[in-house]
Design an enzyme around this catalytic site. Structure first.
Site, PDB file in Angstrom:
ATOM      1  N   GLY B  29       0.711  -0.938  -0.250  1.00  0.00           N
ATOM      2  CA  GLY B  29      -0.153   0.131  -0.125  1.00  0.00           C
ATOM      3  C   GLY B  29       0.677   1.283  -0.100  1.00  0.00           C
ATOM      4  O   GLY B  29       0.297   2.446  -0.310  1.00  0.00           O
ATOM      5  N   CYS B 237     -27.814  -9.896 -15.002  1.00  0.00           N
ATOM      6  CA  CYS B 237     -27.325  -9.534 -16.407  1.00  0.00           C
ATOM      7  C   CYS B 237     -28.322 -10.117 -17.622  1.00  0.00           C
ATOM      8  O   CYS B 237     -28.752 -11.396 -17.199  1.00  0.00           O
ATOM      9  CB  CYS B 237     -26.025 -10.490 -16.641  1.00  0.00           C
ATOM     10  SG  CYS B 237     -25.406 -10.360 -18.259  1.00  0.00           S
ATOM     11  N   CYS B 240     -26.712 -13.501 -19.466  1.00  0.00           N
ATOM     12  CA  CYS B 240     -26.251 -14.652 -18.968  1.00  0.00           C
ATOM     13  C   CYS B 240     -26.676 -14.754 -17.537  1.00  0.00           C
ATOM     14  O   CYS B 240     -26.682 -15.881 -16.992  1.00  0.00           O
ATOM     15  CB  CYS B 240     -24.767 -14.534 -18.684  1.00  0.00           C
ATOM     16  SG  CYS B 240     -24.191 -13.472 -17.234  1.00  0.00           S
ATOM     17  N   CYS B 262     -23.225  -7.918 -17.942  1.00  0.00           N
ATOM     18  CA  CYS B 262     -21.910  -8.057 -17.118  1.00  0.00           C
ATOM     19  C   CYS B 262     -20.827  -7.037 -17.717  1.00  0.00           C
ATOM     20  O   CYS B 262     -20.681  -6.930 -18.826  1.00  0.00           O
ATOM     21  CB  CYS B 262     -21.335  -9.428 -17.183  1.00  0.00           C
ATOM     22  SG  CYS B 262     -22.501 -10.610 -16.487  1.00  0.00           S
ATOM     23  N   CYS B 268     -19.090 -13.008 -18.745  1.00  0.00           N
ATOM     24  CA  CYS B 268     -20.542 -13.517 -19.254  1.00  0.00           C
ATOM     25  C   CYS B 268     -20.299 -14.396 -20.428  1.00  0.00           C
ATOM     26  O   CYS B 268     -21.060 -15.231 -20.547  1.00  0.00           O
ATOM     27  CB  CYS B 268     -20.941 -11.896 -19.886  1.00  0.00           C
ATOM     28  SG  CYS B 268     -22.321 -11.773 -20.175  1.00  0.00           S
TER      29      CYS B 268
END
Lengths: 237, 286, 256
Positions: B29, B237, B240, B262, B268
């Site tokens: 970080g 979605c 899908c 998606c 997807c």
């Protein structure tokens, strides 16, 4: 009232106190105002300082309060030597032991009269409602109308301001009190009230030093007089 | 093969970047300054991510590039072509097959593995920048772990909007030490930041690299009474039928019709090939 | 009693010029010390040296910390000193803008110190911010407003709230009423007096205004040309000044 019992002695004792003013910006003029001052006030006694105007009455009183510096000597109030004490000691003393009613009322602008009078008690940690109640009691006794209690005393007349000043000075039961002209600018009724307050303070054992122009008042409540002209320094050789 | 050195950058530059990456992995970080090079694309177009990928790729790697989850946007395509040309590495659109994935503003839906590396493109690496414009101050705040200001930003959101309004680039605390900007990924992706793969972040214009090693603790900042929520559109979605993936909203016509698909195109496609069909989808021949 | 602050031999030079020199004093809990002098007297330099904004060239500033007892803050590590600055110390600037975040709401400004020491409950933080707005006499409904929308006096009161919310034991104030008009000053001074008394604060107040010190300070230090020329009980220094400069200062005040 545990504060009273804490202090061993409320006696005021001044010994060998001298003072000069040095005016640096006026050619370093040295003005001796007091030499070898001696004074003892016991608990329950009221002593009047007398002497001509300019003789040093207020000066001595201010030195006892710590407002003026003494050049020599000892000023004992309740076991503390004011002449040598640290600022915080003097402040603690002023809060608990030594009260002072000066000739002039000096206040923070916009603070209500009731709060001005209650302040010494608040500074001691007394609960607000209790402090205000005591303040109200005193103001009523000194004939300040209730409608004025929420106003700032800065707009009051001289006599009213003086009474507010006195009320503040008597809010807490100080073991030692310094009063500078407490009855000046008061009518006979209020004068009597103030004298009554002083009597009550004496009765509970306070040591009191006062400056009274008013000979009658002096005679009424003071046990003896001390002439400060005795401490005027001789002219420098 | 081309006239370029492998992956465009010279070896010394790659070394310098790798040193920065190692430092970043050693201090999760923490923003490591690096000497960002001029790349054949302008600042603001992913130069940081490209430099990190260039330093990370080896000839045996398989490389995938996504831009907001999609493999077929202009930017994804051009970066993929760039590495095909300068590094000659194999490329793929399938998340599962890639060993190095460069991404702009999304984390793939499919969980990543220990043998994969995810490279993020970062515009502004400093999470405190908007509240404290002085670089001298923000550096001190990081080094002294003085992050009160970060919560002030969240406080302001709640007081103005009733909830923490930050929807992307949601700040996180890494390994209980540094506060990091995870790049403009939707906050929905934040929980995925704790993963098995290595995560590298490159900011080319700002000249910073930072990293999160595998299995590092990453916590999204919040308040006790306003806890972090990984939210997404409340739909499935339309192609899908996935309920758990981040969705793009597509306007279909002037009549207000829209569909949700998606954002992760590979995810997807994989689902559709497995037989899942959404509201507006069609059966895909197996 | 252990002094809250022990200042020993503080010195700060600007090349050959003296900023301040040979400053020594002890400050006890609950004491308010005023530092007065004209411009160039060194009072602001002194305050900044004491508060850790400037590094003195010599001397010690020993603060009685809660965790470790007396520690010299001059040689303290920066993280420790910054932490002190967020918790036990407070600094009220002359210009509220220097002590506030102008692009953060009033509530956020007050809450920042709380969040900086780990407060993580929005409701609690907000409640405390509102409570403090009340104590500094700013209307509750301004909690979400930016200080840029406040008057100068309100900004100053917000700055005070922001500083006092973590109940510091020592407050540094640099001309706290400078730049405010007279009636606003009066209100602010009254507020400060009340807060100092209620919270048992110790304070170091730099000002050129003798009325402010008379009202707020128990003790006074008079500075001239970088040196302390006189110090003592406030009313004593002002009513019975000993040093030539103090006498000049006091006699220069207009009696209105």
């Amino acid at each position: 009232m545990s504060i009273l019992t804490k202090k061993k002695s409320a006696m005021i004792e001044v010994s060998g106190v001298s003072k000069s003013f040095v005016l640096h910006n006026q050619g370093s003029a040295v003005i001796p105002v007091m030499a070898g001052a001696e004074l003892r006030v016991a608990a329950g006694e009221c002593v009047a300082l007398t002497g001509a105007s300019g003789a040093g009455k207020s000066t001595l009183m201010r030195m006892i309060y710590g407002n003026y510096r003494a050049n020599a000597g000892r000023i004992m109030v309740g076991g503390t030597d004011i002449a040598k004490a640290a600022p915080r000691e003097i402040i603690a003393l002023r809060r608990e032991v030594l009260g002072y009613v000066s000739q002039f009322l000096r206040v923070v602008p916009r603070v209500a009269t009731l709060d001005v009078v209650a302040e010494p008690l608040l500074a001691l940690g007394v609960p607000e409602d209790q402090a205000r109640a005591r303040a109200a009691e005193l103001l009523a006794r000194l004939n300040i109308p209730e409608r004025l209690w929420s106003l700032s005393p800065t707009t009051f007349s001289g006599g009213e301001q003086q009474r507010v000043n006195i009320a503040r000075g008597f809010a807490h039961d100080y073991p030692a009190l310094l009063l500078d002209e407490p009855t000046a600018s008061l009518d006979p009724t209020n004068r009597a009230v103030v004298l009554g307050l002083i009597e009550a303070a004496k009765a509970r054992g306070a040591a009191i030093i006062g400056i009274f122009h008013d000979a009658e008042a002096r005679a009424q409540i003071c046990d003896r007089e001390e002439d400060v002209s005795a401490f005027t320094p001789q002219a420098a050789a | 093969m081309s006239d370029y050195n492998f992956a465009y950058l010279d070896e010394q530059t790659k070394r310098m970047i790798r040193r920065a990456i190692l430092k970043g992995l050693a201090v999760p970080g923490y923003q490591v300054p690096f000497a960002s090079r001029e790349m054949p694309m302008p600042y603001g177009w992913g130069t940081g991510g490209v430099q990190v990928s260039a330093a990370t790729l080896t000839p045996e790697d398989t490389f995938k590039v996504i831009d907001q989850g999609s493999d077929d946007t202009t930017n994804a395509v051009s970066i993929r072509k760039f590495f095909e040309k300068t590094a000659g590495v194999a490329v793929t659109e399938e998340t599962e097959k890639a060993s190095v994935i460069q991404t702009r503003h999304r984390i793939p839906e499919a969980p990543l593995r220990e043998d994969q590396i995810l490279v993020y493109q970062v515009p502004i690496p400093e999470p405190l920048r908007f509240l404290e414009p002085r670089e001298t101050e923000t550096r001190k705040m990081h080094s002294l772990e003085e992050y009160g200001l970060m919560h002030v930003k969240l406080y302001e959101d709640i007081s103005q909007h009733g909830a923490i309004a930050t929807a992307y680039a949601y700040p996180v605390k890494v390994a209980d030490r540094y506060v990091m900007d995870p790049s403009p990924i939707p906050k929905f992706d934040n929980p995925k930041l704790e993963m098995a793969a290595i995560q590298l972040f490159g900011a080319g214009r700002e000249q910073r690299i930072y990293a999160v090693p595998p299995y590092t603790k990453v916590v999204s900042l919040d308040f006790e009474d306003y806890p972090f929520e990984a939210t997404k559109a409340d739909h499935a979605c339309d192609l899908c039928a996935a309920e758990d993936s981040y969705l793009d909203e597509v306007i279909l016509d002037d009549a207000g019709n829209r569909m949700f698909v998606c954002s992760d195109t590979d995810y997807c496609r994989t689902r559709r090939e497995a037989g899942h069909v959404g509201r507006l989808g069609e059966e895909v021949a197996a | 009693m252990t002094p809250l602050l022990q200042v020993k031999g503080i010195e700060k030079h600007y090349g050959a010029r003296i900023g301040c020199a040979d400053v020594n004093f002890d400050l006890f809990p609950g004491e308010v010390m005023g530092i007065v002098g004209e411009s160039g007297s060194g009072k602001s330099t002194l305050l900044n040296c004491l508060a850790g904004h400037l590094t003195p060239d010599a001397g010690q500033v020993i603060f009685d910390t809660r965790a470790e007892g007396p520690v010299d803050t001059v040689t303290m590590s920066e993280p420790a000193r910054r932490m002190l600055g967020r918790t036990d110390w407070a600094f009220v600037h002359q210009h509220a803008r220097d002590g506030l975040r102008m692009n953060v709401s009033a509530g956020g400004n007050i809450g920042e110190r709380l969040m900086a020491v780990g407060a993580r409950h929005y409701g609690d933080i907000r409640a405390r911010a509102v409570d403090w707005l009340d104590r500094v006499e700013i209307a509750e409904n301004r909690v979400d407003d930016r200080p840029s929308a406040f008057s100068g006096g309100m900004q100053q009161r917000l700055q005070i709230a922001r500083n006092l919310v973590t109940e510091p034991r020592l407050v540094f104030m640099d001309e706290p009423t400078g730049g405010l008009d007279v009636s606003v000053q009066a209100r602010l001074l009254d507020l400060l007096r009340g807060l100092v008394r209620q919270m048992g604060l110790s304070a170091l107040i730099v000002t050129h205004d003798l009325a402010v010190v008379r009202l707020l300070a128990d003790r006074l230090m008079v500075m001239k040309d970088g040196h302390v020329v006189e110090s003592g009980l406030t009313d004593q220094v002002l009513d019975d000044p000993q040093h030539a400069y103090t006498q000049l200062l006091v006699s220069s005040v207009l009696q209105v």
